[in-house]
Design a protein around this motif. Structure first.
Motif: not given
Lengths: 179, 179
Positions: A100-124
């Motif tokens: 579960d943690l790793l799925r969440l991680w992949v999801e955050g990673y993907g979002r961070a790439l497509t939306e460099p702004d917003g809360p995901w920024a820098g996560f990847a």
DNA sequence: CCTGCACTGAAACACTCGTTTCAGTCGAGG
DNA sequence: CCTCGACTGAAACGAGTGTTTCAGTGCAGG
């Protein structure tokens, strides 16, 4: 931080963050919504907004919580040779309990790439740096980057196909060539 | 298919799909919304729903379109030895022109993992199979899975950090050991 | 007691969402 | 001419969104 809410370090905040984190592990971050979340963790949208400032603030806190879990893993690794380290890392990545943690991680990673702004920024980028720092202690470049790639790539494969044997064998083959 | 809409193979549908695909490459799939999309590609939500049946139908079509782009790459690869193949693949993956497609790809991959139902279903596993089929022609297991892992892992690294030199060197190091 | 502060419930606000209804327009075929 | 089917515009529907407003509660310190 401009978005931390009023109860920056309050115990109630930690408590709700932990509950929200457990919720997000099960449901994913993509279509997270305050009302269903609040209902299931025994709170209200009003309170979450009060404690985290905004939904973005909450998401940032959740992403930070996920990163903490990752850093905790990297912190208490058996200090040994490169092969042993990689084997330990893969064992952790392949454990069903961490899926579960790793799925969440992949999801955050993907979002961070497509939306460099917003809360995901820098996560990847942050997780790449975290892992590279650990691997860099036992392997020189380009072997560290390559080892990271093998682990990450095999993890993606495992998460998508569920084939622990094939992906595990690939990692083992890579590790075998290190010694 | 229960969700293809009325104009299954119409030229207008292909035209709009192509425009929507270009839009999605720039904006990502995560918070895709019919009204802004329709406005920018010179259509209307009404028409998109008519041609694709539902938003899910449109997303499915877009994901299919992305996979077609991927399959086209895999189809016209220089037939040669494993090392040459991997070098060609990495060259393609690292090309700035393909960055949008690959970001979209990571996003779809992540979503497919967290939401096994819905329009994303099967997307992650399908691309793993597609690539593994190609690599399996020039490499035996576990080398094929390992090579896929290196490429995918290095790609994630590159997309997050932008460091083409370091990630390229890692792939090159892996390829060098093949011969 | 009283004041302040951390916290919370209920309800509303101002959207946006996917989707549907209804009423067309337009060109090709009989 | 007339009809049929492909296609489209305008408007509405109902549900759900993050967020705000207002009105509290209950408990600490002075």
């Amino acid at each position: 931080m401009a978005d931390e809410g009023q109860g920056a370090g309050s115990p109630r905040r930690e408590e709700l963050l932990e509950a929200a984190y457990a919720y997000v592990l099960r449901h994913g971050l993509a279509d997270l919504s305050l009302r269903p979340l609040a209902k299931e963790i025994g709170s209200s949208p009003r309170v979450l907004l009060y404690l985290f400032g905004s939904k973005d603030g909450l998401v940032r806190a959740l992403l930070g919580r996920a990163r903490d879990a990752e850093l905790a893993l990297l912190a208490d690794l058996p200090a040994g040779d490169a092969a042993g380290l990689l084997r330990a890392l893969w064992e952790w990545l392949a454990a069903p309990a961490h899926r579960d943690l790793l799925r969440l991680w992949v999801e955050g990673y993907g979002r961070a790439l497509t939306e460099p702004d917003g809360p995901w920024a820098g996560f990847a980028e942050a997780t790449v740096r975290d892992w590279l720092a650990v691997l860099g202690r036992v392997l020189p470049e380009p072997a560290a980057t390559e080892a990271l790639a093998v682990l990450r790539g095999a993890l993606l494969d495992l998460l998508a196909t569920g084939e622990a044997r094939r992906t595990g064998a690939a990692v083992a083959a890579h590790v075998a060539r290190l010694s």
